[in-house]
Design a protein around this motif. Structure first.
Motif, PDB file in Angstrom:
ATOM      1  N   LYS A 181       0.820  -1.220   0.000  1.00 14.50           N
ATOM      2  CA  LYS A 181       0.000   0.000   0.000  1.00 14.50           C
ATOM      3  C   LYS A 181       0.847   1.261   0.000  1.00 14.50           C
ATOM      4  N   HIS A 182       2.152   1.112  -0.114  1.00 11.10           N
ATOM      5  CA  HIS A 182       3.050   2.258  -0.115  1.00 11.10           C
ATOM      6  C   HIS A 182       2.732   3.142  -1.323  1.00 11.10           C
ATOM      7  N   VAL A 183       2.466   4.415  -1.064  1.00 15.89           N
ATOM      8  CA  VAL A 183       2.093   5.356  -2.121  1.00 15.89           C
ATOM      9  C   VAL A 183       3.296   6.239  -2.436  1.00 15.89           C
ATOM     10  N   ILE A 184       3.591   6.341  -3.729  1.00 15.83           N
ATOM     11  CA  ILE A 184       4.690   7.186  -4.202  1.00 15.83           C
ATOM     12  C   ILE A 184       4.108   8.207  -5.167  1.00 15.83           C
ATOM     13  N   VAL A 185       4.509   9.470  -5.003  1.00 13.73           N
ATOM     14  CA  VAL A 185       4.106  10.519  -5.933  1.00 13.73           C
ATOM     15  C   VAL A 185       5.372  11.062  -6.590  1.00 13.73           C
ATOM     16  N   GLN A 237      -1.939  17.454  -2.071  1.00  9.18           N
ATOM     17  CA  GLN A 237      -2.944  18.024  -1.165  1.00  9.18           C
ATOM     18  C   GLN A 237      -4.088  17.047  -0.937  1.00  9.18           C
ATOM     19  N   VAL A 238      -4.559  16.417  -2.000  1.00  3.82           N
ATOM     20  CA  VAL A 238      -5.677  15.469  -1.875  1.00  3.82           C
ATOM     21  C   VAL A 238      -5.259  14.267  -1.029  1.00  3.82           C
ATOM     22  N   LEU A 239      -4.083  13.725  -1.286  1.00  8.37           N
ATOM     23  CA  LEU A 239      -3.620  12.584  -0.494  1.00  8.37           C
ATOM     24  C   LEU A 239      -3.506  12.960   0.982  1.00  8.37           C
ATOM     25  N   THR A 240      -2.993  14.150   1.260  1.00  8.68           N
ATOM     26  CA  THR A 240      -2.880  14.624   2.635  1.00  8.68           C
ATOM     27  C   THR A 240      -4.261  14.772   3.265  1.00  8.68           C
ATOM     28  N   GLN A 241      -5.208  15.372   2.541  1.00  9.54           N
ATOM     29  CA  GLN A 241      -6.568  15.550   3.055  1.00  9.54           C
ATOM     30  C   GLN A 241      -7.248  14.218   3.326  1.00  9.54           C
ATOM     31  N   GLU A 242      -6.922  13.214   2.519  1.00  9.86           N
ATOM     32  CA  GLU A 242      -7.512  11.884   2.697  1.00  9.86           C
ATOM     33  C   GLU A 242      -6.789  11.071   3.772  1.00  9.86           C
ATOM     34  N   GLY A 243      -5.722  11.634   4.333  1.00 12.25           N
ATOM     35  CA  GLY A 243      -4.991  10.942   5.389  1.00 12.25           C
ATOM     36  C   GLY A 243      -4.127   9.802   4.884  1.00 12.25           C
ATOM     37  N   ILE A 244      -3.722   9.875   3.626  1.00  6.82           N
ATOM     38  CA  ILE A 244      -2.917   8.812   3.034  1.00  6.82           C
ATOM     39  C   ILE A 244      -1.451   9.246   3.016  1.00  6.82           C
ATOM     40  N   PRO A 245      -0.595   8.537   3.747  1.00  9.71           N
ATOM     41  CA  PRO A 245       0.825   8.872   3.727  1.00  9.71           C
ATOM     42  C   PRO A 245       1.430   8.518   2.367  1.00  9.71           C
ATOM     43  N   PHE A 246       2.401   9.312   1.940  1.00 10.25           N
ATOM     44  CA  PHE A 246       3.017   9.062   0.643  1.00 10.25           C
ATOM     45  C   PHE A 246       4.466   9.530   0.651  1.00 10.25           C
ATOM     46  N   VAL A 260       2.803  11.443 -11.311  1.00  7.49           N
ATOM     47  CA  VAL A 260       2.446  10.039 -11.417  1.00  7.49           C
ATOM     48  C   VAL A 260       2.348   9.519  -9.993  1.00  7.49           C
ATOM     49  N   THR A 261       1.212   8.920  -9.674  1.00  8.92           N
ATOM     50  CA  THR A 261       0.976   8.357  -8.352  1.00  8.92           C
ATOM     51  C   THR A 261       0.984   6.840  -8.489  1.00  8.92           C
ATOM     52  N   VAL A 262       1.764   6.177  -7.637  1.00  6.37           N
ATOM     53  CA  VAL A 262       1.962   4.740  -7.748  1.00  6.37           C
ATOM     54  C   VAL A 262       1.619   4.053  -6.431  1.00  6.37           C
ATOM     55  N   VAL A 263       0.876   2.947  -6.558  1.00  4.26           N
ATOM     56  CA  VAL A 263       0.611   2.046  -5.435  1.00  4.26           C
ATOM     57  C   VAL A 263       0.867   0.644  -5.964  1.00  4.26           C
ATOM     58  N   GLY A 264       1.910  -0.007  -5.460  1.00  6.99           N
ATOM     59  CA  GLY A 264       2.264  -1.325  -5.966  1.00  6.99           C
ATOM     60  C   GLY A 264       2.600  -1.238  -7.445  1.00  6.99           C
ATOM     61  N   GLU A 265       1.877  -1.976  -8.255  1.00  7.53           N
ATOM     62  CA  GLU A 265       2.089  -1.965  -9.703  1.00  7.53           C
ATOM     63  C   GLU A 265       1.093  -1.059 -10.426  1.00  7.53           C
ATOM     64  N   ARG A 266       0.230  -0.395  -9.677  1.00  5.55           N
ATOM     65  CA  ARG A 266      -0.758   0.515 -10.270  1.00  5.55           C
ATOM     66  C   ARG A 266      -0.202   1.929 -10.320  1.00  5.55           C
ATOM     67  N   ALA A 267      -0.302   2.550 -11.478  1.00  2.00           N
ATOM     68  CA  ALA A 267       0.190   3.911 -11.644  1.00  2.00           C
ATOM     69  C   ALA A 267      -0.861   4.751 -12.353  1.00  2.00           C
ATOM     70  N   VAL A 268      -1.023   5.976 -11.881  1.00  2.00           N
ATOM     71  CA  VAL A 268      -1.999   6.910 -12.442  1.00  2.00           C
ATOM     72  C   VAL A 268      -1.274   8.210 -12.757  1.00  2.00           C
ATOM     73  N   ILE A 281      -7.096   6.267  -4.820  1.00  2.00           N
ATOM     74  CA  ILE A 281      -7.264   6.632  -3.408  1.00  2.00           C
ATOM     75  C   ILE A 281      -8.267   5.686  -2.737  1.00  2.00           C
ATOM     76  N   ASP A 282      -9.379   5.430  -3.407  1.00  2.00           N
ATOM     77  CA  ASP A 282     -10.374   4.503  -2.867  1.00  2.00           C
ATOM     78  C   ASP A 282      -9.769   3.112  -2.686  1.00  2.00           C
ATOM     79  N   PHE A 283      -8.959   2.681  -3.642  1.00  2.00           N
ATOM     80  CA  PHE A 283      -8.287   1.383  -3.568  1.00  2.00           C
ATOM     81  C   PHE A 283      -7.390   1.313  -2.330  1.00  2.00           C
TER      82      PHE A 283
END
Length: 81
Positions: free
Chosen positions: A3-7, A21-30, A55-63, A74-76
């Motif tokens: 679940k490690h998020v990289i921006v 900002q959105v990740l911070t507001q959602e309480g998601i560390p990155f 580019v935001t990455v979680v595991g092998e998923r990138a957006v 984020i929902d994931f």
């Protein structure tokens, strides 16, 4: 699932700022990886099939960008917590 998020970002990128900002507001560390400071980070972005940031990455998923796909990512992450 990792679940490690990289921006991947640059300092002068408005969309990058919005993503963080959105990740911070959602309480998601990155982790922030500034592609302008380290060429290896740009190579990592390119491995996901993108040339620019953010580019935001979680595991092998990138957006790329500040889009509806980011909301889905984020929902994931929140579901997996």
């Amino acid at each position: 699932m990792n679940k490690h998020v990289i921006v991947y970002t640059t300092n002068d990128c408005i969309e990058c700022t919005l993503v963080k900002q959105v990740l911070t507001q959602e309480g998601i560390p990155f982790e922030v990886r500034d592609v302008s400071l380290k060429s290896d980070y740009q190579k990592e972005v390119e491995k996901f099939g993108f040339l620019g940031v953010p580019v935001t990455v979680v595991g092998e998923r990138a957006v790329k960008g500040f889009t509806n796909e980011l909301k889905e990512l984020i929902d994931f992450v929140k579901i997996r917590e």
